[in-house]
Design an enzyme around this catalytic site. Structure first.
Site, PDB file in Angstrom:
ATOM      1  N   MET A 126      37.065  44.616  40.011  1.00  0.00           N
ATOM      2  CA  MET A 126      38.302  44.184  40.457  1.00  0.00           C
ATOM      3  C   MET A 126      39.330  45.093  39.766  1.00  0.00           C
ATOM      4  O   MET A 126      39.070  46.112  38.939  1.00  0.00           O
ATOM      5  CB  MET A 126      38.390  42.759  39.445  1.00  0.00           C
ATOM      6  CG  MET A 126      37.723  41.597  40.237  1.00  0.00           C
ATOM      7  SD  MET A 126      37.993  40.134  39.335  1.00  0.00           S
ATOM      8  CE  MET A 126      37.562  38.986  41.018  1.00  0.00           C
ATOM      9  N   GLY A 127      40.590  45.148  40.021  1.00  0.00           N
ATOM     10  CA  GLY A 127      41.776  45.982  39.909  1.00  0.00           C
ATOM     11  C   GLY A 127      42.494  46.362  41.143  1.00  0.00           C
ATOM     12  O   GLY A 127      42.265  47.416  41.643  1.00  0.00           O
ATOM     13  N   ARG A 128      43.259  45.566  41.504  1.00  0.00           N
ATOM     14  CA  ARG A 128      44.063  46.018  42.786  1.00  0.00           C
ATOM     15  C   ARG A 128      45.191  46.775  42.721  1.00  0.00           C
ATOM     16  O   ARG A 128      45.175  47.690  43.429  1.00  0.00           O
ATOM     17  CB  ARG A 128      44.465  44.341  43.527  1.00  0.00           C
ATOM     18  CG  ARG A 128      44.834  44.673  45.052  1.00  0.00           C
ATOM     19  CD  ARG A 128      44.688  43.299  45.938  1.00  0.00           C
ATOM     20  NE  ARG A 128      43.366  42.887  46.043  1.00  0.00           N
ATOM     21  CZ  ARG A 128      42.649  43.603  47.267  1.00  0.00           C
ATOM     22  NH1 ARG A 128      43.164  44.196  48.113  1.00  0.00           N
ATOM     23  NH2 ARG A 128      41.344  43.168  47.310  1.00  0.00           N
ATOM     24  N   GLU A 167      38.601  47.945  43.247  1.00  0.00           N
ATOM     25  CA  GLU A 167      38.985  47.401  44.598  1.00  0.00           C
ATOM     26  C   GLU A 167      40.143  47.794  45.017  1.00  0.00           C
ATOM     27  O   GLU A 167      40.375  47.752  46.324  1.00  0.00           O
ATOM     28  CB  GLU A 167      38.722  45.879  44.658  1.00  0.00           C
ATOM     29  CG  GLU A 167      39.861  45.283  43.742  1.00  0.00           C
ATOM     30  CD  GLU A 167      40.128  43.693  43.498  1.00  0.00           C
ATOM     31  OE1 GLU A 167      39.086  43.019  44.210  1.00  0.00           O
ATOM     32  OE2 GLU A 167      40.794  43.131  42.577  1.00  0.00           O
ATOM     33  N   GLY A 182      44.285  33.591  37.975  1.00  0.00           N
ATOM     34  CA  GLY A 182      43.032  33.758  37.801  1.00  0.00           C
ATOM     35  C   GLY A 182      42.475  33.482  36.434  1.00  0.00           C
ATOM     36  O   GLY A 182      42.930  33.752  35.593  1.00  0.00           O
ATOM     37  N   THR A 198      45.518  37.653  31.182  1.00  0.00           N
ATOM     38  CA  THR A 198      45.315  38.333  32.458  1.00  0.00           C
ATOM     39  C   THR A 198      44.048  39.529  32.306  1.00  0.00           C
ATOM     40  O   THR A 198      44.177  40.347  31.402  1.00  0.00           O
ATOM     41  CB  THR A 198      46.298  38.829  33.035  1.00  0.00           C
ATOM     42  OG1 THR A 198      45.836  39.742  34.261  1.00  0.00           O
ATOM     43  CG2 THR A 198      47.169  39.938  32.159  1.00  0.00           C
ATOM     44  N   ILE A 199      43.164  39.622  33.196  1.00  0.00           N
ATOM     45  CA  ILE A 199      42.040  40.612  32.899  1.00  0.00           C
ATOM     46  C   ILE A 199      42.782  41.665  33.594  1.00  0.00           C
ATOM     47  O   ILE A 199      42.034  42.886  33.326  1.00  0.00           O
ATOM     48  CB  ILE A 199      40.687  40.136  34.252  1.00  0.00           C
ATOM     49  CG1 ILE A 199      41.223  39.806  35.634  1.00  0.00           C
ATOM     50  CG2 ILE A 199      40.017  38.675  33.709  1.00  0.00           C
ATOM     51  CD1 ILE A 199      39.968  40.096  36.426  1.00  0.00           C
ATOM     52  N   ASP A 200      43.729  41.680  34.300  1.00  0.00           N
ATOM     53  CA  ASP A 200      44.215  43.087  34.730  1.00  0.00           C
ATOM     54  C   ASP A 200      45.079  43.740  33.695  1.00  0.00           C
ATOM     55  O   ASP A 200      45.247  44.977  33.937  1.00  0.00           O
ATOM     56  CB  ASP A 200      45.527  42.655  36.011  1.00  0.00           C
ATOM     57  CG  ASP A 200      44.944  41.745  37.187  1.00  0.00           C
ATOM     58  OD1 ASP A 200      43.728  42.216  37.496  1.00  0.00           O
ATOM     59  OD2 ASP A 200      45.533  41.103  37.716  1.00  0.00           O
ATOM     60  N   GLN A 227      32.242  39.024  37.225  1.00  0.00           N
ATOM     61  CA  GLN A 227      32.791  39.922  36.011  1.00  0.00           C
ATOM     62  C   GLN A 227      33.767  39.274  35.026  1.00  0.00           C
ATOM     63  O   GLN A 227      33.497  39.410  33.729  1.00  0.00           O
ATOM     64  CB  GLN A 227      33.392  41.094  36.190  1.00  0.00           C
ATOM     65  CG  GLN A 227      34.518  41.065  37.257  1.00  0.00           C
ATOM     66  CD  GLN A 227      35.166  42.349  37.941  1.00  0.00           C
ATOM     67  OE1 GLN A 227      35.584  43.383  37.612  1.00  0.00           O
ATOM     68  NE2 GLN A 227      34.800  42.068  39.395  1.00  0.00           N
TER      69      GLN A 227
END
Lengths: 420, 420
Positions: free
Chosen positions: B190-192, B247, B13, B142-144, B299
């Site tokens: 976001m954020g699984r 999410e 991503g 990574t945005i995570d 975002q």
């Protein structure tokens, strides 16, 4: 002219710049203390006047009032309370005038859309007949951009800028990954009756093939077959497709697309929005991987990326409202008049309220392309100047510094309370 | 040391700042032409290398490369192609090395998350055993924010800033109208697997009672009763309630909240998201008027409001990657090391890839409040510096000027094609 106080209220959905109009009103009133005493604001809009719940803005520092210029939402609170017709609810109008009389209010500044223009006009008329004349000035505000007699409405330019930028940014994201991932992106934006906001997304496209590839307007009846064919053709040609949809997109018979007949496990109507509905349609008919976003309040509160032109106009209209009052005007609205030159220019004009109230300005057909999915060069020419310029708020520790007012109450003078 | 070319690819991503890392790589390589020949980029990520579809970045002007610093998404394209284990798909690894050999590539810069760190390590190992040694450097992105051995990951700070600002702005909108309108606002982010992004919304709150009032983390099992009670208590106390939900929010048994069992009129599973699911729950159980937004790609592509700290770190990591290569390092990742002082500071450290690959850094429990709905002072202390500073792009006619590269192809040298 004996010195009178002023009443100011915010009405309807708030915007990124309605406080800039409040700033224009209050600063201009303060500069004319000989004529205008204090500015009282309605707490939560017009219901604050009905309940005699007034805010004394004179308790706010100069810095705090200046801070309104870069603070989104409604600093005094707003509401959607629509005063009914005089015949249906004369009591509310009379109560308003009673409150204004009790607080020596001679100026009524009402900052809102079409409904509030109507209320403003009625208050002006009734006050006259009740022997307590008020100068009622309407200050335009609406992200819907649907007021007549003004080239555009404060609040719209900033939503337009947010939507155009967000469309471009998200489209670049999709484009960079479409080879192996998401092929279709749907962004749902506000606009129940008119497609002005969705149209603004068209400003994201600079070159042929640029997103958005499809704009859905409430003005253009939705046809599933044509839509899906256009999505498919776009994906085949560009590798991806970006759709920007007005929440008010509807079928030819006037049914909203969001009335999808979908039910949850308990039989309740689905509470999802248009974007997931469209995404689902695309997935089930074309099989493309999709993503969707719903901007909702984010779009109208995004002061961090407000249009400088919009901020400037919102302030100027607030200022002009007070100047109109000082010039003895009544039942009018300051309006934006676009210059006729090739280079964008604007000035403040004057619109009589009886010509503004209860009229909606729809988007001209000539702004929409023949296929119904895009904006024309004329549409672009109208929209582009409205998003020009950045008016960044100050930041502290990475976050915008938005003001919080004290919002001190004005002591009540009336004995009876009033239930709204 | 004979001059070799470099290969650079973006993986997974994309973010608002991955191109800033690309800028750091290319500018630093250009400053060291004696050692590094050309920088070739993979078109659409690693599949570009597999297909021998390389982009010659030397065809781009200095200005264009500099423009990457303020351009979101992946300028060369990215993909989610995960190379399987060596045993399962040795052919892909061998093909990579074959392509690298054909183009005299001695440096492999892979810009991505955990999966790509793993690929990077394997490429380094296999190249050695195949007699064509490569220096493989992983550049974190990574945005995570879930990579180990780095204090934070480029891309996260900008999403965090976007989410914190959007939460504050939308909350001000809701607050100003809650007396008569929307009482509950739900923002889905976001954020699984980890709640880092949702946690960042907590930075919007400065004073007691400020939004967000409820954060839903994937780390905290969702309990409907407790959640609804908290919503109700918040509305009763403050007049409104703002919920920010990851999410990946899930029940104790691991079921995602979005698996709501909802079916459309045709019996298909509902394609809506978490936000409408929560909103529907609130409406049906508590009866509050609600609004919801889903930020989705907006975002992670919001370069217009990127964190200056994030942009700076992304560039520095790209630059450090090349410097590591020049220093003869292999199978390493430059990382952010936070200074221990009270005032935030950071420097570049070095992490061996075998300690990075396939490890997820979860959010520490001590960052989440005891009730599971907010962030602690420790969480705030970690997050706050990452959103500091604004790094505005240039604008033209009200729109950000993001670069478009030419992305000219490198002529193919291999005869056989390779199907990914």
């Amino acid at each position: 002219m004996a010195r009178k106080n002023a009443f100011y209220a915010q009405s309807g959905g708030v915007t990124a710049v309605i406080n800039a109009s409040a700033c224009g009103v209050i600063e201009t009133a303060r500069a004319n203390r000989n004529t205008i005493g204090k500015v009282y604001a309605g707490r939560n809009g017009i219901i604050g006047a009905l309940r005699e719940d007034l805010i004394d803005t004179s308790k706010e520092s100069k810095t705090a009032i200046r801070g309104l210029l870069s603070t989104p939402s409604g600093a005094f609170g707003s509401c959607r309370h629509k005063l009914k017709s005089l015949e249906e609810n004369r009591a509310e109008y009379e109560r308003l005038i009673e409150v204004f009389r009790a607080h020596n209010i001679g100026y009524f500044f009402y900052n809102g859309g079409g409904d509030s223009a109507d209320t403003c006009l009625k208050v002006s008329q009734l006050s006259e007949s009740m022997g307590y004349p008020l100068q009622a000035i309407h200050i335009p505000k609406t992200i819907d951009n649907d007021l007549p007699l003004t080239d555009n409405c404060p609040g719209f330019g900033s939503v337009a800028k947010y939507v155009a930028i967000s469309t471009r940014e998200a489209a670049m994201d999709v484009a960079s990954m479409c080879e192996t991932s998401t092929k279709v992106f749907v962004l749902e934006v506000m606009g129940r009756h008119a497609g002005w906001i969705a149209a603004a997304s068209g400003l994201a496209a600079e070159e042929k093939g640029d997103a958005p590839h499809i704009i859905l307007f409430p003005e253009v009846p939705f046809d599933k077959t044509t839509f899906l064919a256009k999505v498919q053709a776009t994906v085949k040609k560009n590798g991806y497709c970006v759709v920007v949809a007005s929440e008010g997109a509807q079928y030819a018979d006037g049914t909203f697309l969001t009335d999808s007949g979908t039910r949850d496990a308990f039989g309740h109507a689905q509470l999802g929005g248009l974007a997931p509905t469209l995404a689902g349609m695309i997935k089930s008919e074309l099989g493309y991987k999709y993503h969707w976003a719903v901007a909702d309040y984010l779009q109208r509160s995004a002061r961090h990326i407000a249009s400088a032109t919009d901020v400037e106009q919102a302030y100027a209209l607030g200022k002009a409202g007070v100047e109109f009052a000082l010039a003895g005007k009544n039942a009018v609205m300051p309006a934006i008049v676009r210059g006729s030159g090739k280079r964008y220019s604007w000035r403040i004009g004057e619109a009589p309220l009886h010509k503004v109230a209860n009229k909606e300005k729809m988007m001209p057909k000539r702004y929409i392309t023949r296929d119904g999915f895009g904006i024309t060069a004329a549409g672009r020419e109208y929209l582009a100047p409205l998003i020009t310029g950045e008016a960044y708020p100050e930041y502290r520790n990475g976050m915008p510094r938005y003001v919080r007012l004290k919002n001190a109450s004005v002591p009540r003078k009336l004995k009876d309370s009033f239930t709204v």
